[in-house]
Enzyme design. Structure first.
Site, PDB file in Angstrom:
ATOM      1  N   GLU A 160       0.959  -1.113   0.395  1.00 21.07           N
ATOM      2  CA  GLU A 160       0.191  -0.101  -0.002  1.00 21.07           C
ATOM      3  C   GLU A 160       1.347   1.194   0.019  1.00 21.07           C
ATOM      4  O   GLU A 160       0.430   1.852   1.038  1.00 21.07           O
ATOM      5  CB  GLU A 160      -1.332  -0.075   1.991  1.00 21.07           C
ATOM      6  CG  GLU A 160      -1.851  -1.431   1.181  1.00 21.07           C
ATOM      7  CD  GLU A 160      -3.210  -0.570   2.259  1.00 21.07           C
ATOM      8  OE1 GLU A 160      -2.852  -0.951   3.977  1.00 21.07           O
ATOM      9  OE2 GLU A 160      -4.581  -1.542   1.526  1.00 21.07           O
ATOM     10  N   GLU A 196      -5.342  -8.609  -1.799  1.00 17.68           N
ATOM     11  CA  GLU A 196      -6.247  -8.038  -0.218  1.00 17.68           C
ATOM     12  C   GLU A 196      -7.942  -8.300  -0.345  1.00 17.68           C
ATOM     13  O   GLU A 196      -8.190  -6.883  -1.023  1.00 17.68           O
ATOM     14  CB  GLU A 196      -5.850  -6.839   0.122  1.00 17.68           C
ATOM     15  CG  GLU A 196      -4.260  -7.211   1.218  1.00 17.68           C
ATOM     16  CD  GLU A 196      -3.913  -5.998   2.198  1.00 17.68           C
ATOM     17  OE1 GLU A 196      -4.638  -5.336   2.981  1.00 17.68           O
ATOM     18  OE2 GLU A 196      -2.643  -6.315   2.194  1.00 17.68           O
TER      19      GLU A 196
HETATM   20  C1  BG6 Z   1      -4.430  -3.482   5.061  1.00 17.77           C
HETATM   21  C2  BG6 Z   1      -2.700  -3.594   4.592  1.00 17.77           C
HETATM   22  O1  BG6 Z   1      -4.350  -2.077   4.946  1.00 17.77           O
HETATM   23  O2  BG6 Z   1      -6.188  -3.590   5.069  1.00 17.77           O
HETATM   24  C3  BG6 Z   1      -2.836  -4.606   5.919  1.00 17.77           C
HETATM   25  O3  BG6 Z   1      -1.840  -4.187   4.228  1.00 17.77           O
HETATM   26  C4  BG6 Z   1      -4.728  -4.868   6.755  1.00 17.77           C
HETATM   27  O4  BG6 Z   1      -1.883  -4.825   6.440  1.00 17.77           O
HETATM   28  C5  BG6 Z   1      -5.754  -4.790   6.241  1.00 17.77           C
HETATM   29  O5  BG6 Z   1      -3.986  -5.962   8.331  1.00 17.77           O
HETATM   30  C6  BG6 Z   1      -6.550  -4.371   6.921  1.00 17.77           C
HETATM   31  O6  BG6 Z   1      -6.781  -3.452   8.130  1.00 17.77           O
HETATM   32  P1  BG6 Z   1      -7.273  -3.894   9.707  1.00 17.77           P
HETATM   33  O7  BG6 Z   1      -7.274  -2.627   9.562  1.00 17.77           O
HETATM   34  O8  BG6 Z   1      -8.146  -4.345   9.238  1.00 17.77           O
HETATM   35  O9  BG6 Z   1      -5.923  -4.616  10.184  1.00 17.77           O
END
Ligand code: BG6
Length: 469
Positions: A175, A367
Protein backbone atom coordinates in the site's frame (compact mmCIF):
# COMPACT_ATOMS: atom_id res chain seq x y z
CA UNK A 1 -14.42 -19.04 -20.13
CA UNK A 2 -14.09 -18.35 -16.44
CA UNK A 3 -10.80 -17.84 -14.64
CA UNK A 4 -7.57 -18.87 -16.35
CA UNK A 5 -6.31 -22.34 -15.40
CA UNK A 6 -3.24 -20.89 -13.72
CA UNK A 7 -5.23 -18.36 -11.67
CA UNK A 8 -3.48 -17.77 -8.34
CA UNK A 9 -6.06 -18.47 -5.62
CA UNK A 10 -4.80 -18.07 -2.11
CA UNK A 11 -4.59 -15.99 1.03
CA UNK A 12 -2.58 -13.02 2.27
CA UNK A 13 -0.76 -12.04 5.47
CA UNK A 14 2.03 -9.78 6.72
CA UNK A 15 4.98 -10.73 8.91
CA UNK A 16 4.33 -8.42 11.85
CA UNK A 17 0.67 -9.45 11.96
CA UNK A 18 1.34 -13.20 12.15
CA UNK A 19 4.90 -14.19 13.02
CA UNK A 20 5.46 -13.13 16.62
CA UNK A 21 8.89 -14.31 17.88
CA UNK A 22 9.81 -10.66 17.72
CA UNK A 23 13.35 -11.10 18.99
CA UNK A 24 14.02 -14.69 17.96
CA UNK A 25 17.19 -15.80 16.23
CA UNK A 26 18.81 -12.39 16.08
CA UNK A 27 15.86 -10.38 14.81
CA UNK A 28 16.03 -6.66 15.55
CA UNK A 29 13.15 -4.49 16.66
CA UNK A 30 10.95 -3.16 13.90
CA UNK A 31 8.70 -0.11 13.83
CA UNK A 32 5.70 -2.42 14.36
CA UNK A 33 7.20 -3.81 17.57
CA UNK A 34 6.92 -0.52 19.46
CA UNK A 35 3.27 0.07 18.61
CA UNK A 36 1.35 -0.88 21.75
CA UNK A 37 -2.20 -2.21 21.69
CA UNK A 38 -4.71 0.60 21.52
CA UNK A 39 -2.39 3.03 19.75
CA UNK A 40 -2.63 1.48 16.31
CA UNK A 41 -5.11 3.74 14.60
CA UNK A 42 -3.63 6.91 16.09
CA UNK A 43 0.01 6.38 17.13
CA UNK A 44 0.27 9.63 19.05
CA UNK A 45 2.52 8.31 21.75
CA UNK A 46 5.31 6.71 19.81
CA UNK A 47 8.17 6.15 22.16
CA UNK A 48 10.53 4.13 19.99
CA UNK A 49 11.06 1.68 22.84
CA UNK A 50 9.23 -1.30 24.25
CA UNK A 51 7.70 -0.13 27.53
CA UNK A 52 7.17 -2.43 30.45
CA UNK A 53 3.59 -3.23 31.36
CA UNK A 54 2.22 -2.51 27.89
CA UNK A 55 0.88 -5.11 25.52
CA UNK A 56 2.40 -5.24 22.04
CA UNK A 57 0.38 -7.40 19.63
CA UNK A 58 3.24 -8.02 17.18
CA UNK A 59 5.46 -9.66 19.81
CA UNK A 60 3.64 -12.94 19.72
CA UNK A 61 0.98 -12.27 17.06
CA UNK A 62 -0.35 -15.73 16.15
CA UNK A 63 3.08 -17.34 16.50
CA UNK A 64 3.33 -18.29 12.85
CA UNK A 65 7.10 -18.35 13.42
CA UNK A 66 6.75 -21.62 15.30
CA UNK A 67 3.53 -22.90 13.75
CA UNK A 68 4.11 -22.25 10.05
CA UNK A 69 4.07 -25.96 9.20
CA UNK A 70 0.64 -26.48 10.68
CA UNK A 71 -0.68 -23.29 9.06
CA UNK A 72 0.72 -23.97 5.61
CA UNK A 73 -0.66 -27.52 5.78
CA UNK A 74 -4.10 -26.01 6.33
CA UNK A 75 -3.63 -23.61 3.41
CA UNK A 76 -2.69 -26.63 1.30
CA UNK A 77 -5.80 -28.42 2.48
CA UNK A 78 -7.86 -25.50 1.13
CA UNK A 79 -6.01 -25.94 -2.15
CA UNK A 80 -4.11 -22.64 -2.13
CA UNK A 81 -2.16 -22.03 -5.32
CA UNK A 82 -0.29 -19.19 -3.68
CA UNK A 83 0.38 -17.68 -0.26
CA UNK A 84 1.08 -13.97 0.13
CA UNK A 85 3.38 -13.20 3.04
CA UNK A 86 5.89 -10.50 3.81
CA UNK A 87 9.48 -10.72 4.95
CA UNK A 88 10.32 -8.97 8.16
CA UNK A 89 13.26 -6.77 7.19
CA UNK A 90 14.59 -6.76 10.78
CA UNK A 91 14.97 -10.56 10.69
CA UNK A 92 17.32 -10.24 7.72
CA UNK A 93 19.07 -7.00 8.70
CA UNK A 94 18.37 -6.50 12.43
CA UNK A 95 19.43 -2.84 12.39
CA UNK A 96 18.95 -2.31 8.68
CA UNK A 97 22.30 -0.72 7.88
CA UNK A 98 24.59 -3.73 8.32
CA UNK A 99 26.72 -5.03 5.48
CA UNK A 100 25.97 -8.69 6.21
CA UNK A 101 22.58 -10.32 6.71
CA UNK A 102 21.46 -12.43 9.64
CA UNK A 103 21.73 -16.04 8.48
CA UNK A 104 19.17 -17.33 10.98
CA UNK A 105 16.57 -14.92 9.61
CA UNK A 106 17.23 -16.04 6.05
CA UNK A 107 16.95 -19.68 7.13
CA UNK A 108 13.50 -19.08 8.58
CA UNK A 109 12.13 -17.94 5.23
CA UNK A 110 13.92 -20.80 3.48
CA UNK A 111 11.95 -23.15 5.68
CA UNK A 112 8.68 -21.32 5.03
CA UNK A 113 9.17 -21.23 1.26
CA UNK A 114 10.22 -24.89 1.17
CA UNK A 115 7.10 -25.80 3.10
CA UNK A 116 4.93 -23.89 0.60
CA UNK A 117 6.67 -25.38 -2.41
CA UNK A 118 6.28 -28.87 -0.98
CA UNK A 119 2.52 -28.42 -1.50
CA UNK A 120 2.86 -26.61 -4.83
CA UNK A 121 1.99 -23.28 -3.20
CA UNK A 122 3.65 -20.33 -4.90
CA UNK A 123 4.94 -17.76 -2.39
CA UNK A 124 3.98 -14.16 -3.22
CA UNK A 125 6.30 -11.95 -1.21
CA UNK A 126 5.83 -8.37 -0.07
CA UNK A 127 9.30 -7.02 0.61
CA UNK A 128 8.18 -4.26 2.96
CA UNK A 129 4.79 -4.51 4.61
CA UNK A 130 4.24 -1.82 7.23
CA UNK A 131 7.50 -2.31 9.08
CA UNK A 132 11.03 -1.00 8.96
CA UNK A 133 13.95 -1.93 11.22
CA UNK A 134 13.53 0.43 14.18
CA UNK A 135 17.15 1.53 14.01
CA UNK A 136 16.55 2.91 10.50
CA UNK A 137 13.61 4.89 11.83
CA UNK A 138 15.35 6.33 14.87
CA UNK A 139 18.79 6.95 13.35
CA UNK A 140 17.93 7.96 9.80
CA UNK A 141 14.32 9.13 10.00
CA UNK A 142 13.07 6.19 7.96
CA UNK A 143 12.16 6.86 4.34
CA UNK A 144 12.56 10.62 4.71
CA UNK A 145 16.27 9.88 4.28
CA UNK A 146 17.57 9.03 0.83
CA UNK A 147 20.05 6.57 2.29
CA UNK A 148 17.13 4.20 2.77
CA UNK A 149 17.34 3.45 -0.94
CA UNK A 150 20.79 1.93 -0.48
CA UNK A 151 19.72 -0.12 2.58
CA UNK A 152 16.62 -1.36 0.79
CA UNK A 153 18.63 -2.30 -2.31
CA UNK A 154 21.02 -4.35 -0.19
CA UNK A 155 18.08 -6.04 1.51
CA UNK A 156 16.51 -6.87 -1.86
CA UNK A 157 19.76 -8.07 -3.36
CA UNK A 158 20.04 -10.46 -0.41
CA UNK A 159 16.47 -11.71 -0.86
CA UNK A 160 16.58 -12.07 -4.64
CA UNK A 161 19.87 -13.93 -4.52
CA UNK A 162 18.95 -16.21 -1.66
CA UNK A 163 15.44 -17.06 -2.89
CA UNK A 164 16.27 -16.90 -6.59
CA UNK A 165 14.72 -20.27 -7.33
CA UNK A 166 12.03 -20.26 -4.66
CA UNK A 167 10.13 -17.02 -5.16
CA UNK A 168 8.88 -15.74 -8.49
CA UNK A 169 6.34 -13.08 -7.41
CA UNK A 170 7.44 -10.04 -5.40
CA UNK A 171 5.84 -6.74 -4.42
CA UNK A 172 8.08 -3.88 -3.38
CA UNK A 173 5.98 -1.89 -0.84
CA UNK A 174 2.63 -2.69 0.69
CA UNK A 175 0.00 0.00 0.00
CA UNK A 176 2.55 2.54 -1.15
CA UNK A 177 -0.04 5.33 -1.07
CA UNK A 178 -0.57 4.95 2.67
CA UNK A 179 2.70 6.75 3.41
CA UNK A 180 0.80 10.04 3.52
CA UNK A 181 -1.83 8.75 5.96
CA UNK A 182 0.20 6.48 8.14
CA UNK A 183 3.87 7.37 7.75
CA UNK A 184 5.00 5.36 10.78
CA UNK A 185 3.70 2.09 9.39
CA UNK A 186 4.43 2.77 5.75
CA UNK A 187 7.60 4.83 6.00
CA UNK A 188 9.15 4.50 9.45
CA UNK A 189 8.86 8.17 10.34
CA UNK A 190 6.64 10.81 11.84
CA UNK A 191 3.31 10.78 13.54
CA UNK A 192 -0.07 12.11 12.59
CA UNK A 193 0.68 15.58 13.92
CA UNK A 194 3.86 15.91 11.89
CA UNK A 195 2.17 15.59 8.51
CA UNK A 196 3.11 18.41 6.18
CA UNK A 197 3.00 16.86 2.71
CA UNK A 198 6.55 17.84 1.84
CA UNK A 199 8.07 15.18 4.11
CA UNK A 200 5.67 12.43 3.09
CA UNK A 201 5.98 12.99 -0.66
CA UNK A 202 9.76 13.21 -0.45
CA UNK A 203 9.73 9.88 1.40
CA UNK A 204 7.39 8.47 -1.25
CA UNK A 205 9.87 9.59 -3.91
CA UNK A 206 12.61 7.62 -2.18
CA UNK A 207 10.36 4.55 -2.16
CA UNK A 208 9.55 5.04 -5.87
CA UNK A 209 13.24 5.16 -6.75
CA UNK A 210 14.03 2.19 -4.50
CA UNK A 211 11.20 0.19 -6.03
CA UNK A 212 12.20 1.01 -9.60
CA UNK A 213 15.79 0.07 -8.90
CA UNK A 214 14.93 -3.33 -7.51
CA UNK A 215 12.49 -4.11 -10.31
CA UNK A 216 15.56 -3.92 -12.55
CA UNK A 217 17.77 -5.71 -10.08
CA UNK A 218 15.44 -8.71 -9.87
CA UNK A 219 15.70 -9.27 -13.62
CA UNK A 220 19.48 -9.41 -13.46
CA UNK A 221 19.27 -12.17 -10.86
CA UNK A 222 16.45 -14.18 -12.36
CA UNK A 223 14.73 -12.91 -15.52
CA UNK A 224 11.63 -14.96 -14.66
CA UNK A 225 10.92 -12.93 -11.53
CA UNK A 226 7.80 -10.76 -11.62
CA UNK A 227 7.95 -7.64 -9.48
CA UNK A 228 4.78 -5.74 -8.79
CA UNK A 229 3.65 -2.64 -6.97
CA UNK A 230 0.95 -2.67 -4.32
CA UNK A 231 -1.60 0.05 -3.64
CA UNK A 232 -4.67 0.56 -1.47
CA UNK A 233 -7.21 1.22 -4.20
CA UNK A 234 -10.94 1.80 -4.17
CA UNK A 235 -13.48 3.84 -6.10
CA UNK A 236 -14.54 7.24 -4.83
CA UNK A 237 -18.12 8.09 -5.76
CA UNK A 238 -19.81 11.47 -5.90
CA UNK A 239 -22.83 11.56 -3.61
CA UNK A 240 -24.93 13.16 -6.38
CA UNK A 241 -24.62 14.13 -10.03
CA UNK A 242 -23.71 17.66 -8.96
CA UNK A 243 -20.68 18.33 -11.17
CA UNK A 244 -18.88 19.87 -8.20
CA UNK A 245 -19.08 16.55 -6.38
CA UNK A 246 -18.21 14.60 -9.52
CA UNK A 247 -15.10 16.76 -9.80
CA UNK A 248 -14.24 16.12 -6.14
CA UNK A 249 -14.49 12.39 -6.73
CA UNK A 250 -12.38 12.60 -9.89
CA UNK A 251 -9.69 14.50 -8.00
CA UNK A 252 -9.67 11.91 -5.25
CA UNK A 253 -9.08 9.26 -7.91
CA UNK A 254 -6.27 11.36 -9.44
CA UNK A 255 -4.57 11.34 -6.06
CA UNK A 256 -4.67 7.56 -6.04
CA UNK A 257 -3.49 7.41 -9.65
CA UNK A 258 -0.42 9.46 -8.83
CA UNK A 259 1.28 6.42 -7.26
CA UNK A 260 0.22 4.15 -10.08
CA UNK A 261 1.39 6.63 -12.72
CA UNK A 262 4.87 6.75 -11.23
CA UNK A 263 5.20 2.99 -10.88
CA UNK A 264 3.37 1.89 -14.04
CA UNK A 265 4.08 4.75 -16.44
CA UNK A 266 7.41 5.76 -15.00
CA UNK A 267 6.66 9.40 -14.33
CA UNK A 268 4.88 11.89 -12.10
CA UNK A 269 1.46 12.93 -13.38
CA UNK A 270 0.83 16.49 -14.56
CA UNK A 271 -2.04 16.71 -12.06
CA UNK A 272 0.23 15.95 -9.11
CA UNK A 273 3.02 18.26 -10.24
CA UNK A 274 0.50 21.12 -10.35
CA UNK A 275 -0.80 20.20 -6.91
CA UNK A 276 2.77 20.23 -5.55
CA UNK A 277 3.29 23.65 -7.11
CA UNK A 278 0.16 25.03 -5.44
CA UNK A 279 1.11 23.57 -2.07
CA UNK A 280 4.74 24.63 -2.26
CA UNK A 281 5.98 21.04 -2.23
CA UNK A 282 9.30 20.46 -3.96
CA UNK A 283 10.54 16.96 -4.61
CA UNK A 284 14.30 16.78 -4.51
CA UNK A 285 15.37 14.46 -7.28
CA UNK A 286 18.89 13.44 -8.03
CA UNK A 287 20.26 13.21 -11.49
CA UNK A 288 19.20 9.93 -12.99
CA UNK A 289 16.06 9.53 -10.87
CA UNK A 290 13.73 10.19 -13.78
CA UNK A 291 15.50 7.58 -15.89
CA UNK A 292 15.40 5.07 -13.02
CA UNK A 293 11.64 5.56 -12.68
CA UNK A 294 11.14 5.05 -16.39
CA UNK A 295 13.24 1.92 -16.48
CA UNK A 296 11.74 0.42 -13.35
CA UNK A 297 8.13 0.02 -14.41
CA UNK A 298 6.49 -2.83 -12.53
CA UNK A 299 5.35 -6.13 -14.04
CA UNK A 300 1.94 -6.19 -12.38
CA UNK A 301 -0.36 -4.19 -10.14
CA UNK A 302 -1.27 -5.68 -6.79
CA UNK A 303 -3.93 -3.90 -4.82
CA UNK A 304 -6.05 -4.13 -1.70
CA UNK A 305 -9.76 -3.53 -1.90
CA UNK A 306 -12.24 -3.64 0.97
CA UNK A 307 -14.76 -0.84 0.55
CA UNK A 308 -15.67 2.19 -1.54
CA UNK A 309 -16.05 5.79 -0.39
CA UNK A 310 -18.40 8.66 -1.13
CA UNK A 311 -17.61 12.38 -1.20
CA UNK A 312 -20.11 15.17 -0.80
CA UNK A 313 -20.39 18.95 -0.71
CA UNK A 314 -22.98 18.76 2.07
CA UNK A 315 -21.87 20.24 5.35
CA UNK A 316 -22.29 18.00 8.40
CA UNK A 317 -23.13 14.91 6.32
CA UNK A 318 -22.92 11.76 8.43
CA UNK A 319 -19.48 10.27 7.97
CA UNK A 320 -18.89 6.57 7.46
CA UNK A 321 -16.82 5.45 10.40
CA UNK A 322 -14.33 3.41 8.31
CA UNK A 323 -10.69 3.60 9.29
CA UNK A 324 -8.40 6.53 8.73
CA UNK A 325 -7.45 5.60 5.18
CA UNK A 326 -11.00 5.24 4.05
CA UNK A 327 -13.45 7.72 5.55
CA UNK A 328 -15.98 9.62 3.40
CA UNK A 329 -19.73 9.76 4.00
CA UNK A 330 -22.45 7.14 4.16
CA UNK A 331 -23.55 5.42 0.99
CA UNK A 332 -27.29 4.68 1.32
CA UNK A 333 -27.02 1.81 -1.17
CA UNK A 334 -24.42 -0.14 0.78
CA UNK A 335 -24.16 -1.92 4.08
CA UNK A 336 -21.20 -1.37 6.33
CA UNK A 337 -19.13 -3.93 8.22
CA UNK A 338 -18.99 -3.87 12.03
CA UNK A 339 -15.96 -1.61 11.62
CA UNK A 340 -17.82 0.80 9.34
CA UNK A 341 -16.27 -0.24 6.01
CA UNK A 342 -18.91 0.10 3.30
CA UNK A 343 -19.02 -3.20 1.46
CA UNK A 344 -19.26 -2.82 -2.28
CA UNK A 345 -18.59 -5.87 -4.49
CA UNK A 346 -19.50 -4.00 -7.69
CA UNK A 347 -16.82 -1.49 -6.76
CA UNK A 348 -14.30 -4.27 -7.34
CA UNK A 349 -15.47 -4.74 -10.93
CA UNK A 350 -15.36 -0.98 -11.44
CA UNK A 351 -11.77 -0.63 -10.28
CA UNK A 352 -10.54 -3.72 -12.09
CA UNK A 353 -11.81 -2.11 -15.25
CA UNK A 354 -10.42 1.32 -14.55
CA UNK A 355 -6.98 -0.01 -13.58
CA UNK A 356 -6.75 -2.24 -16.62
CA UNK A 357 -7.96 0.52 -18.90
CA UNK A 358 -5.36 2.95 -17.61
CA UNK A 359 -2.31 0.71 -17.35
CA UNK A 360 -2.86 -2.51 -19.35
CA UNK A 361 -0.86 -4.46 -16.80
CA UNK A 362 -1.92 -7.75 -15.19
CA UNK A 363 -3.84 -7.14 -11.97
CA UNK A 364 -3.58 -9.09 -8.75
CA UNK A 365 -6.22 -8.70 -6.02
CA UNK A 366 -3.84 -9.26 -3.13
CA UNK A 367 -6.16 -8.16 -0.32
CA UNK A 368 -9.91 -8.39 0.06
CA UNK A 369 -11.93 -9.71 2.95
CA UNK A 370 -14.25 -9.03 5.83
CA UNK A 371 -13.09 -8.17 9.33
CA UNK A 372 -15.81 -9.45 11.67
CA UNK A 373 -16.38 -10.78 15.16
CA UNK A 374 -16.70 -14.57 15.11
CA UNK A 375 -18.23 -16.71 17.81
CA UNK A 376 -17.76 -20.36 18.56
CA UNK A 377 -21.02 -22.31 18.69
CA UNK A 378 -21.73 -24.82 21.44
CA UNK A 379 -20.76 -27.63 19.06
CA UNK A 380 -17.38 -25.99 18.47
CA UNK A 381 -18.11 -24.75 14.93
CA UNK A 382 -17.83 -21.21 13.58
CA UNK A 383 -20.63 -20.33 11.21
CA UNK A 384 -19.21 -17.34 9.34
CA UNK A 385 -21.78 -17.06 6.57
CA UNK A 386 -21.32 -13.26 6.55
CA UNK A 387 -17.70 -13.77 5.47
CA UNK A 388 -18.67 -16.30 2.82
CA UNK A 389 -21.25 -13.86 1.44
CA UNK A 390 -18.77 -10.99 1.35
CA UNK A 391 -16.08 -12.97 -0.47
CA UNK A 392 -18.56 -14.73 -2.76
CA UNK A 393 -20.00 -11.43 -3.99
CA UNK A 394 -16.55 -9.98 -4.60
CA UNK A 395 -15.41 -13.05 -6.52
CA UNK A 396 -18.60 -12.88 -8.61
CA UNK A 397 -17.82 -9.32 -9.63
CA UNK A 398 -14.18 -10.17 -10.29
CA UNK A 399 -15.38 -12.99 -12.51
CA UNK A 400 -17.53 -10.57 -14.51
CA UNK A 401 -14.51 -8.33 -14.98
CA UNK A 402 -12.57 -11.30 -16.35
CA UNK A 403 -15.30 -12.97 -18.41
CA UNK A 404 -17.38 -10.06 -19.59
CA UNK A 405 -14.95 -7.16 -19.61
CA UNK A 406 -11.73 -8.91 -20.63
CA UNK A 407 -9.65 -7.70 -17.67
CA UNK A 408 -6.45 -9.64 -17.06
CA UNK A 409 -6.49 -10.76 -13.42
CA UNK A 410 -3.63 -12.98 -12.22
CA UNK A 411 -4.99 -14.02 -8.89
CA UNK A 412 -6.93 -13.37 -5.72
CA UNK A 413 -5.60 -13.64 -2.18
CA UNK A 414 -8.12 -13.13 0.57
CA UNK A 415 -6.74 -10.95 3.36
CA UNK A 416 -5.98 -12.59 6.65
CA UNK A 417 -6.65 -16.15 5.45
CA UNK A 418 -5.84 -17.04 9.04
CA UNK A 419 -6.91 -14.68 11.85
CA UNK A 420 -4.23 -12.12 12.56
CA UNK A 421 -3.55 -8.84 14.35
CA UNK A 422 -5.40 -5.87 12.83
CA UNK A 423 -3.23 -3.04 11.57
CA UNK A 424 -5.89 -0.40 12.05
CA UNK A 425 -6.76 -1.23 15.64
CA UNK A 426 -4.29 -3.84 16.93
CA UNK A 427 -7.22 -6.10 17.77
CA UNK A 428 -7.51 -9.86 17.31
CA UNK A 429 -11.27 -9.59 17.52
CA UNK A 430 -11.43 -8.15 14.01
CA UNK A 431 -11.10 -11.51 12.31
CA UNK A 432 -10.64 -12.11 8.58
CA UNK A 433 -9.63 -15.76 8.51
CA UNK A 434 -10.91 -19.03 7.15
CA UNK A 435 -8.98 -20.35 10.13
CA UNK A 436 -9.83 -19.14 13.63
CA UNK A 437 -6.98 -18.51 16.08
CA UNK A 438 -7.80 -18.75 19.76
CA UNK A 439 -6.45 -15.45 21.04
CA UNK A 440 -8.14 -12.29 22.30
CA UNK A 441 -7.40 -8.58 22.20
CA UNK A 442 -5.42 -8.73 25.44
CA UNK A 443 -3.21 -11.57 24.21
CA UNK A 444 -4.90 -14.44 26.08
CA UNK A 445 -5.69 -17.76 24.42
CA UNK A 446 -4.26 -21.12 23.46
CA UNK A 447 -3.43 -20.11 19.86
CA UNK A 448 -5.28 -23.22 18.74
CA UNK A 449 -6.36 -23.18 15.10
CA UNK A 450 -9.99 -24.03 14.19
CA UNK A 451 -11.45 -24.34 10.68
CA UNK A 452 -14.43 -22.03 10.14
CA UNK A 453 -17.35 -22.78 7.84
CA UNK A 454 -15.70 -20.54 5.22
CA UNK A 455 -12.71 -22.93 5.14
CA UNK A 456 -14.63 -25.65 3.29
CA UNK A 457 -16.44 -23.09 1.18
CA UNK A 458 -13.18 -21.51 -0.07
CA UNK A 459 -11.75 -24.97 -0.67
CA UNK A 460 -14.61 -25.67 -3.05
CA UNK A 461 -14.17 -22.28 -4.77
CA UNK A 462 -10.54 -23.08 -5.49
CA UNK A 463 -11.20 -26.68 -6.52
CA UNK A 464 -13.77 -25.48 -9.06
CA UNK A 465 -11.54 -22.56 -10.19
CA UNK A 466 -14.19 -20.10 -9.11
CA UNK A 467 -17.17 -21.89 -10.66
CA UNK A 468 -18.80 -23.11 -7.43
CA UNK A 469 -19.50 -20.05 -5.39
C1 BG6 B 1 -4.51 -3.22 4.62
C2 BG6 B 1 -3.15 -3.68 5.09
O1 BG6 B 1 -4.56 -1.84 4.73
O2 BG6 B 1 -5.63 -3.59 5.31
C3 BG6 B 1 -3.18 -4.87 6.03
O3 BG6 B 1 -2.29 -3.94 4.01
C4 BG6 B 1 -4.35 -4.71 6.99
O4 BG6 B 1 -1.93 -5.00 6.64
C5 BG6 B 1 -5.63 -4.72 6.17
O5 BG6 B 1 -4.39 -5.64 8.01
C6 BG6 B 1 -6.91 -4.69 6.99
O6 BG6 B 1 -6.91 -3.59 7.85
P1 BG6 B 1 -7.15 -3.80 9.40
O7 BG6 B 1 -7.07 -2.45 9.98
O8 BG6 B 1 -8.51 -4.40 9.51
O9 BG6 B 1 -6.09 -4.71 9.88
Amino acid sequence: MGFPVDFLWGGATAANQIEGAYLADGKGLSTADVVAAGSHGVPRELTYVVQEGKYYPSHEAIDFYHRYKEDIAMFAEMGFKCFRLSINWARIFPRGDEEEPNEAGLCFYDRVFDECLKYGIEPVVTISHYETPLHLATTYGGWTNRRMIEFYERYCLTLFTRYRDKVKYWMTFNEINVICYHPWHAGGFGSLEARDGQTEYQAAHHQFVASAKVVQLAKTINPCMKVGMMIAYSPVYAESCNPVEVQMAAEAMQRRHFYLDVQCRGKYSAFKLKEFERKGITIHMEEGDERILQEGIVDFIGFSYYASTVVTTRQNAESSSGNMIRGGVKNPYLEASEWGWQMDPIGLRIILNSLYDRYQLPLFVVENGLGATDSIESDGTIQDDYRINYIREHIREMKKAVELDGVEVMGYTSWGCIDLVSVGTGEMKKRYGFIYVDKDNEGNGSLQRIRKKSFDWYKQVIASNGELL
